[in-house]
Design a protein around this motif. Structure first.
Motif, short mmCIF file in Angstrom:
data_model
loop_
_atom_site.label_atom_id
_atom_site.label_comp_id
_atom_site.label_asym_id
_atom_site.label_seq_id
_atom_site.Cartn_x
_atom_site.Cartn_y
_atom_site.Cartn_z
N VAL A 267 43.73 20.91 78.17
CA VAL A 267 42.66 21.47 79.09
C VAL A 267 42.15 20.55 80.39
N GLY B 52 32.57 25.37 75.26
CA GLY B 52 32.59 26.59 76.00
C GLY B 52 30.88 27.06 75.82
N LYS C 147 31.79 23.71 84.63
CA LYS C 147 32.13 25.06 85.61
C LYS C 147 32.87 24.26 86.81
N ILE D 11 45.57 29.32 85.88
CA ILE D 11 45.29 28.88 84.68
C ILE D 11 45.14 29.86 83.66
N GLU D 12 45.22 29.48 82.28
CA GLU D 12 44.92 30.40 81.19
C GLU D 12 43.52 30.08 80.58
N ASN D 13 42.60 31.24 80.74
CA ASN D 13 41.33 30.88 80.21
C ASN D 13 41.33 31.45 78.76
N TRP E 17 39.11 31.11 76.44
CA TRP E 17 37.70 31.87 75.97
C TRP E 17 37.10 32.64 77.06
N PRO E 18 37.68 33.71 77.54
CA PRO E 18 37.11 34.39 78.77
C PRO E 18 35.61 34.79 78.58
N ARG F 43 31.29 34.53 86.62
CA ARG F 43 32.55 35.34 86.54
C ARG F 43 32.99 36.26 88.04
N VAL G 4 35.15 29.02 86.29
CA VAL G 4 35.76 29.02 85.12
C VAL G 4 35.54 27.64 84.34
N GLN H 204 37.84 25.10 78.89
CA GLN H 204 38.60 26.35 78.47
C GLN H 204 39.71 26.65 79.40
N SER H 205 40.15 25.67 80.28
CA SER H 205 40.81 26.20 81.09
C SER H 205 42.44 25.39 80.99
#
Ligand SMILES: Cc1cc2nc3c(=O)[nH]c(=O)nc-3n(C[C@H](O)[C@H](O)[C@H](O)COP(=O)(O)OP(=O)(O)OC[C@H]3O[C@@H](n4cnc5c(N)ncnc54)[C@H](O)[C@@H]3O)c2cc1C
Ligand code: FES
Length: 334
Positions: A20, A39, A45, A53-55, A57-58, A68, A73, A77-78
């Protein structure tokens, strides 16, 4: 595969496709702001200005709805899916003293500490390199990841000791407390992380207060063990406040003395918040600390770990007693 993460014109690092952005930045020595790594706190942030990116834990509680909406993000978690450019306010204080690394570890031993805390011993090939009070992330079977603080001291032998409290219905503690399942686990340890570590002697000669609540015992134990080796603790008392709901959550003076080697310098103050017990302090742990030490708290260096509301009450109490911010170090266990 790795992706280039650009922070500003001439600042960048590479992040592996399974890593990450926060931890890759820290591994490369950048002062990426963070606290919990899981998280919960929102300290990490960032804004992704370019790239994808893939989040992981959105819904993470560390982000507000406003964050948001603004496209922020959590760096912890990214996971990058391409080269990215990010906006982040680096903080010199977050630069790691010890480079965090991933270690494949073996489960060596599990022993009980209280009715719902076990001590877990893990073994890595390389040295266990960390500062007393820091934590590591344990990744279980390549999917679940949780933060746990080391309870022992750094060592060349690669021994990592954790004290883990059972959480009812908890995914990872459910696996770790199950005798059969835990023997089968593939565990990768990633660390060390955390800023609430024992300060070097040169930076402060103040006497130390450790305050542990709930599952916050491990880092306070590591700090007390580390402090026992510092000259400042050989001349002055170390106060170890330990809060639980009832008697079975607590330790006793002789166990803590055997673990820390503090001898006559140790003052162990157990306290219960629920059941009142003769001879033991009663109340929330910040109230108990205040009853014992009053205004003199302003002259100490305070370390604490445990649930976020407990840490917040301690912070507020210490501030009200006049303790300068730089002498309180804490980890909130989200
Ligand atoms: C810095 C730090 C140090 C800690 N040190 C200790 C310690 O020394 N001893 C101890 O007993 N506990 C410690 N904890 C708490 C520990 O990390 C776990 O939260 C706790 O053991 C419960 O885990 P669980 O899987 O059993 O419970 P669960 O209820 O299954 O999981 C709770 C935790 O998992 C994380 N989580 C939940 N959903 C997701 C998701 N979708 N994606 C990513 N993460 C998710 C969150 O952090 C949440 O708090 C620490 C926490 C932090 C932040
Ligand atoms: S460090 Fe990312 S939310 Fe706490």
């Amino acid at each position: 595969m790795t992706f280039k993460i650009t922070l500003a014109e001439d600042h960048y690092f590479h992040c592996g496709q399974n890593d990450v952005i926060l931890r890759a930045g820290l591994r490369h020595g950048f002062g990426m702001p963070y606290e919990c790594n899981t998280g919960g706190c929102g300290t990490c942030k960032i804004e992704v200005v370019a790239g994808e990116i893939e989040n992981l834990w959105p819904e993470a509680p560390g982000l507000t709805d406003r964050d948001r909406r603004k496209g922020r993000v959590l760096a912890c978690q990214s996971r990058p899916k391409s080269a990215c450019k990010i906006k982040v306010h680096l903080d010199e204080q977050c630069k790691p003293n010890i480079q965090p690394k991933q270690h494949r570890v073996q489960l060596i031993k599990v022993t009980p500490v209280t009715h719902d805390i076990v001590e877990i011993h893990l073994q890595s090939q390389q040295a266990a390199d960390f500062l007393p009070g820091q934590y590591a992330l344990l990744q279980i079977n390549g999917e679940l990841q949780r933060a746990y603080s080391m309870a022992n001291l750094p060592n060349k032998e690669g021994r990592w000791v954790f004290q883990i409290k059972r959480v009812v219905g908890g995914q990872v503690t459910g696996l770790l407390f199950d005798e059969l399942q835990r023997q089968q686990l593939a565990i990768v340890l990633d660390g060390p992380y955390g800023l609430a570590h024992l300060q070097p002697e040169e930076s402060s000669v103040r006497p130390i207060i450790c305050i542990a609540g709930g599952s916050g015992l491990a880092p306070m134990l590591s700090i007390a063990r580390g402090a026992a080796q510092q000259a400042r603790t050989q001349q002055q008392k170390l106060y170890f406040f330990h809060g639980g709901r009832e008697a079975r959550d607590l330790l006793n003076h002789s166990i803590l003395n055997a673990w820390t080697g503090l001898g006559e310098q140790l003052v162990y103050v157990p306290a219960t918040s629920f059941t009142a017990i003769a001879g033991i302090s009663h109340g929330f742990i910040h109230e108990v600390v205040q009853q014992h030490l009053g205004q003199s708290i302003a002259d100490y260096e305070v370390y604490c770990a445990g649930p976020p509301p407990m840490v917040q009450s301690i912070e507020q109490m210490a501030h009200a007693m006049g303790l300068p911010r730089k002498y309180i170090h804490f980890d909130r266990f989200f």
